[in-house]
Design an enzyme around this catalytic site. Structure first.
Site, PDB file in Angstrom:
ATOM      1  N   LYS A   1      -9.805  13.327   4.994  1.00 24.44           N
ATOM      2  CA  LYS A   1      -8.838  12.228   4.939  1.00 24.44           C
ATOM      3  C   LYS A   1      -7.769  12.524   5.980  1.00 24.44           C
ATOM      4  CE  LYS A   1      -8.292  13.227   0.481  1.00 24.44           C
ATOM      5  NZ  LYS A   1      -8.208  12.149  -0.470  1.00 24.44           N
ATOM      6  N   ARG A   2      -6.883  11.555   6.244  1.00 26.97           N
ATOM      7  CA  ARG A   2      -5.809  11.839   7.192  1.00 26.97           C
ATOM      8  C   ARG A   2      -5.073  13.106   6.749  1.00 26.97           C
ATOM      9  NH1 ARG A   2      -1.639   8.650   7.515  1.00 26.97           N
ATOM     10  NH2 ARG A   2      -1.994   7.626   5.535  1.00 26.97           N
TER      11      ARG A   2
ATOM     12  N   LYS B   1      -0.998  14.909   0.963  1.00 26.43           N
ATOM     13  CA  LYS B   1      -2.409  14.998   0.593  1.00 26.43           C
ATOM     14  C   LYS B   1      -2.827  16.460   0.379  1.00 26.43           C
ATOM     15  CE  LYS B   1      -3.598  10.712   3.074  1.00 26.43           C
ATOM     16  NZ  LYS B   1      -4.151   9.735   2.112  1.00 26.43           N
TER      17      LYS B   1
ATOM     18  N   THR C   1      -9.035   5.898  -1.746  1.00 34.53           N
ATOM     19  CA  THR C   1     -10.314   5.186  -1.832  1.00 34.53           C
ATOM     20  C   THR C   1     -11.468   6.113  -1.459  1.00 34.53           C
ATOM     21  OG1 THR C   1      -9.834   4.393   0.382  1.00 34.53           O
ATOM     22  CG2 THR C   1      -9.471   2.853  -1.420  1.00 34.53           C
TER      23      THR C   1
ATOM     24  N   HIS D   1       0.815  -1.218   0.000  1.00 37.05           N
ATOM     25  CA  HIS D   1       0.000   0.000   0.000  1.00 37.05           C
ATOM     26  C   HIS D   1       0.845   1.262   0.000  1.00 37.05           C
ATOM     27  CE1 HIS D   1      -3.799  -2.179   0.920  1.00 37.05           C
ATOM     28  NE2 HIS D   1      -2.975  -3.020   1.491  1.00 37.05           N
TER      29      HIS D   1
ATOM     30  N   LYS E   1     -15.758   6.664  -2.878  1.00 38.10           N
ATOM     31  CA  LYS E   1     -17.003   6.803  -2.113  1.00 38.10           C
ATOM     32  C   LYS E   1     -17.749   8.054  -2.545  1.00 38.10           C
ATOM     33  CE  LYS E   1     -14.293   4.701   1.469  1.00 38.10           C
ATOM     34  NZ  LYS E   1     -13.373   4.984   2.571  1.00 38.10           N
TER      35      LYS E   1
HETATM   36  C1  GFP Z   1      -2.859   3.622   1.970  1.00 41.47           C
HETATM   37  C2  GFP Z   1      -2.481   4.420   0.761  1.00 41.47           C
HETATM   38  C3  GFP Z   1      -3.718   4.829  -0.035  1.00 41.47           C
HETATM   39  C4  GFP Z   1      -4.496   3.584  -0.393  1.00 41.47           C
HETATM   40  C5  GFP Z   1      -4.788   2.779   0.866  1.00 41.47           C
HETATM   41  C6  GFP Z   1      -5.453   1.456   0.549  1.00 41.47           C
HETATM   42  O1  GFP Z   1      -3.680   4.429   2.759  1.00 41.47           O
HETATM   43  O2  GFP Z   1      -3.364   5.510  -1.194  1.00 41.47           O
HETATM   44  O3  GFP Z   1      -5.707   3.925  -1.015  1.00 41.47           O
HETATM   45  O4  GFP Z   1      -3.592   2.485   1.579  1.00 41.47           O
HETATM   46  O5  GFP Z   1      -4.677   0.746  -0.372  1.00 41.47           O
HETATM   47  F1  GFP Z   1      -1.800   5.544   1.134  1.00 41.47           F
HETATM   48  P1  GFP Z   1      -3.382   4.825   4.260  1.00 41.47           P
HETATM   49  O6  GFP Z   1      -3.611   3.590   5.088  1.00 41.47           O
HETATM   50  O7  GFP Z   1      -1.995   5.297   4.284  1.00 41.47           O
HETATM   51  O8  GFP Z   1      -4.390   5.885   4.579  1.00 41.47           O
END
Ligand code: GFP
Ligand code: GFP
Length: 830
Positions: free
Chosen positions: A565-566, A571, A676, A373, A680
């Protein structure tokens, strides 16, 4: 005597009066029974929370029935199963999702209203299960829903943290963290399996012993902790299949304590018990630098060891030798966090099952697959050799052995290219000698995948180029997806009804590609009218929430522009805030007569900053400082508002996403593996303003560049822009930064280092070079919003094109191309 087994079963079935019934009277009786006997309140006197608890227990009864049927059926059919190992799950609330998947939402709503309660109100009583940080964790939850719905014989494994992700509290605009003891009021969904426990060992030494003339390694642990299973049912939609998410909690081992009790050290023994429980007590907030934290490594091994013991136990119950293991078991490593599972499987097969190294390795290589990821190398875990050696001495030996064999093999393939050999080695030499967990996972896994097309390409071209050249066949792409059950059906019921009405079917809930059917009506004035109404109602709900949380009243005519988002520099929430300052500045400097042309906006930002991430925390503070200024400026009024939504989590997302007109996914290109959240929003007919990063590239393929607002440098342009050093700041960007520096929003000194990240000479995340094109995209969004029919058409086309981003598609792809498993559906009509 009860006679034969089947007669016994028959009698028991009759005694229990068959399965639970779902008519209104039966549901009411069940709820009241749980009020009286489970919650132990009088059925003549109980409040909303107690009603929720009773309701949840009655739903759980139904889940348990289905889960028994499913498990027995799996046992009978003995299909190949997938075990999904993930360190994090963001499940959010379970009530609405469960009754919808069980197909009895309306029956419950009716039963409750007969009892004088409202389903929606009780649903709000539920806490939010936040056993994870962000995208990765919510993805795991979405994928569990898809595995259940698609009837795959799957299990999820994880940790039952007692404290989930911290609660974010905002005081004077600053983030404060508070512990989230989500189990305080009990968790009605889980079942503790006191009989499903396994010892997990730590520390100690490895001794060589002679077993029937063969040398074998015996690990004599220094500490043993018991892992106990908590099962959480995951119901599929439109099927009776209900699978299990099994979470492990730490429990002191009896044996270990007995000794202390015998020596009379009672107090110390009790303190030891406490220590064991601590293993699963707290989730690490994501700060991308876990390297070398002992407790985290302990958690990882604890979860991996218990899961592997459970998986092998289940296999052995039905099989007498390990030859069939790879035909019956697939193990999915969700990121590097569970990759100790590889060493653990080897340890069990070699040291306990005595299969011999080669055979064990052959099996391991057939069962593991690995999802990455991360985008950057720092996102991949490394474990110091010393730490691993002291905590898990036998595993360190095994990893060395794996690496030795791998490197010898590699030398034969590529010769003595020492640079490449050292890059690919599982062991990293250096000041702190460490284990590269990703390399371990790649060496053993038969399949390695990224989470979007561009990310998967980046893995091959950059991060794991050496491995790709060695084993091109291992590398795959599995673009992420989200579940439409949670993100449309549960969270946006009016949109759900509207879609079903226009498509003439609810089949899209299981077969989301059918959403493309909406394209035919995108220009239909009737659909557009109804579509706008749905959005309006959702905006109303969101506006009420905003007012309750922040006291800010917002206009429903304004465009609701959301970035949730975080909080992370990549970001670029900061880019958003600088854009808002620019907008504010423009309005202030505009002729009064021009103001009628301004499209009013409500800018909404939400997300948590990792507790140790200073810059992210400053971004939150800046957001509040700017909001304070703008929201209190009567001169600007409804033309611009800025609100920060505190403690963003799954439940809050369910409220925010359906109410958004526009949403921002504006990471510096090449930094978001997938993303993701965007999916949504897309499903909910929200327009995206985005950079061409992660899965956005595929969203564009699906809905066309005309239906969203793209801007900014592309992935391949980023390195060059960085090399060129800080290009000259565009005037507009320099001006807004100046305002912050000059103390226009107060806290002048505090924001200095934040401003430095942009105009201090580096601008690593390219806010400066993307600023103008960001403003252009924002202007294009304003223009589109001013034409409601055009906007609505784009909105319908966004939702219509979202089918590809369902986790159903992702999971089917994993099942067919990675795990080699097939659906195993309990024979019933749902
Ligand atoms: C990570 C990545 C994202 C990805 C998710 C799921 O997210 O780009 O969409 O994994 O694959 F950074 P975080 O857990 O870091 O938020
Ligand atoms: C699973 C659960 C058990 C449960 C059975 C039957 O068994 O607690 O009683 O299914 O529903 F773990 P295993 O697959 O783990 O053997």
């Amino acid at each position: 005597s009860l006679g034969s087994d089947s007669a016994k079963a028959e009698r028991m079935f009759r005694l229990m009066d068959g399965f639970l019934k779902n008519d209104s009277i039966s549901l009411q009786q069940d709820i009241l029974r749980h009020v009286e006997y489970t919650v132990a309140r009088s059925r003549f006197n109980f409040d909303d929370f107690e009603a929720y608890q009773a309701l949840a227990h009655s739903v759980r009864d139904r889940l348990i029935e289905r889960s028994h049927d499913t498990q027995l059926y799996f046992k009978r059919k003995d299909p190949k199963r997938v075990y999904f190992l993930s360190f994090e799950y963001l499940m959010g609330r379970s009530l609405s999702n469960s009754v919808i998947n069980l197909g009895i939402r309306d029956q419950y709503a009716d039963a409750l209203s007969q009892l004088g309660f409202e389903f929606e109100v009780l649903a709000e009583q539920e806490g939010d299960a936040a056993l994870g940080n962000g995208g990765l964790a919510r993805l795991s939850a979405c994928q569990m829903d898809s595995m259940a719905t698609l009837d795959y014989p799957a299990w999820g494994y994880g940790l039952r943290y007692e404290y989930g992700l911290f609660r974010q509290v905002i005081l004077d605009g600053f983030q404060h963290e508070q512990p989230d003891f989500w189990l305080n009021f009990g968790n009605p969904w889980e079942t503790e399996r006191v009989h499903v426990t396994y010892p997990v060992k730590f520390y100690g030494v490895v001794e060589e012993e002679n077993l029937n003339g063969e040398k074998c390694n015996v690990w004599i642990p220094g500490e043993v902790v018991e892992a106990v299973a908590y099962d959480n049912p995951i119901p599929g939609y439109g099927t009776r299949n209900t699978i299990t998410l099994r979470l492990w909690a730490g429990k002191p081992s009896d044996q270990h304590d007995m000794e202390a009790y015998n020596t009379g050290d009672y107090i110390n023994a009790v303190v030891c018990r406490q220590k064991a429980e601590n293993i699963s007590s707290v989730l690490y907030p994501d700060d991308r630098s876990f390297q070398g934290k002992e407790l985290r490594l302990k958690q990882q091994y604890f979860f991996v060891s218990a899961s592997i013991q459970d998986i092998i136990r289940r296999f052995k119950e039905a099989h007498s030798n390990f030859d069939e293991f790879p035909e019956k078991v697939a193990l999915q490593l969700n990121d590097t966090h569970p990759s100790l599972a590889i060493a653990e499987v080897m340890r069990v097969l070699v040291d306990k099952e005595h299969l011999g190294w080669n055979k064990a390795w052959d099996i391991a290589c057939k069962i593991f697959s690995f999802t990455i990821h991360a985008v950057i190398a720092e996102g991949l875990e490394k474990i110091p050799v010393d730490l691993l050696g002291s905590l898990l001495p036998r595993h360190l030996q095994i990893i060395y052995e794996i690496n030795f064999t791998f490197v010898e093999e590699l030398k034969k393939r590529i010769g003595l290219d020492y640079n490449r050999l050292s890059r690919m080695s599982i062991i990293e030499e250096g000041a702190v000698k460490s284990i590269r967990m990703a390399n371990l996972a790649i060496v053993c896994s038969h399949t390695v995948n990224g989470v979007s097309k561009v990310h998967s390409e980046l893995l091959k071209a950059k991060l794991f180029k050496d491995f790709y050249e060695l084993w091109p066949q291992k590398f795959q792409c599995k673009t992420n997806g989200v579940t439409q059950r949670r993100w449309i059906v549960v969270s946006n019921p009016s949109l759900c009804a509207l879609i079903s009405k226009w498509l003439g079917t609810e089949a899209w809930i299981r077969d989301v590609d059918l959403l493309t059917g909406l394209r035919a009506y995108a220009a239909d004035p009737d659909l557009q009218q109804e579509w706008m109404m749905v959005k309006k109602v959702n905006k109303m709900r969101l506006a009420e929430y905003i007012e309750a949380m922040s006291g800010v009243k917002v206009s429903l005519d304004a465009m609701f522009d959301v970035q949730t988002k975080r909080i992370h520099e990549y970001k670029r929430q900061l880019l958003n805030i600088l854009g808002i300052i620019h907008r504010y500045d423009c309005i202030k400097n505009m002729e009064k007569s021009q103001r009628s042309k301004v499209v009013p906006r409500v800018c909404i930002i939400g997300g948590k900053a990792a507790p140790g991430y200073e810059i992210a925390k400053k971004i939150i503070k800046l957001c509040h400082a700017v909001a304070e200024k703008i929201n209190n400026d009567t001169d600007v009024g409804d033309l611009l508002k800025l609100v920060f939504i505190p403690d963003y989590n799954v439940s809050v997302a369910e409220l925010v996403i359906p109410g958004a007109d526009l949403s921002q996914h504006i990471s510096t290109a090449g930094h978001e593996a997938s993303g993701t959240g965007s999916m949504k929003f897309l499903m909910n007919g929200c327009l995206l303003l985005a950079t061409e990063d992660g899965s956005t590239v595929e969203i564009v393929e699906e809905i066309g560049a005309d239906n969203l607002f793209l801007f900014g440098a592309k992935i391949h342009e980023v390195p060059k822009l960085r090399e060129e050093g800080s290009p000259k700041m565009p005037l507009q960007c320099a001006r807004v930064i100046r305002m912050v520096r000059d103390g226009y929003f107060g806290f002048k000194d505090y924001f200095e280092s934040l401003c430095d990240t942009v105009d201090g000479g580096k601008d690593f995340y390219l806010l400066g070079s993307d600023f103008e094109s960001y403003l252009e995209a924002q202007a294009a969004a304003d223009k589109a919003f001013a034409d409601p029919n055009k906007w609505t058409q784009m909105s319908i086309l966004s939702a219509a094109g979202s089918g590809r981003f369902s986790s159903d598609r992702t999971i089917r792809d994993y099942a067919e191309k990675t795990w080699g498993i097939e659906p195993c559906r309990f024979p019933s009509d749902g």
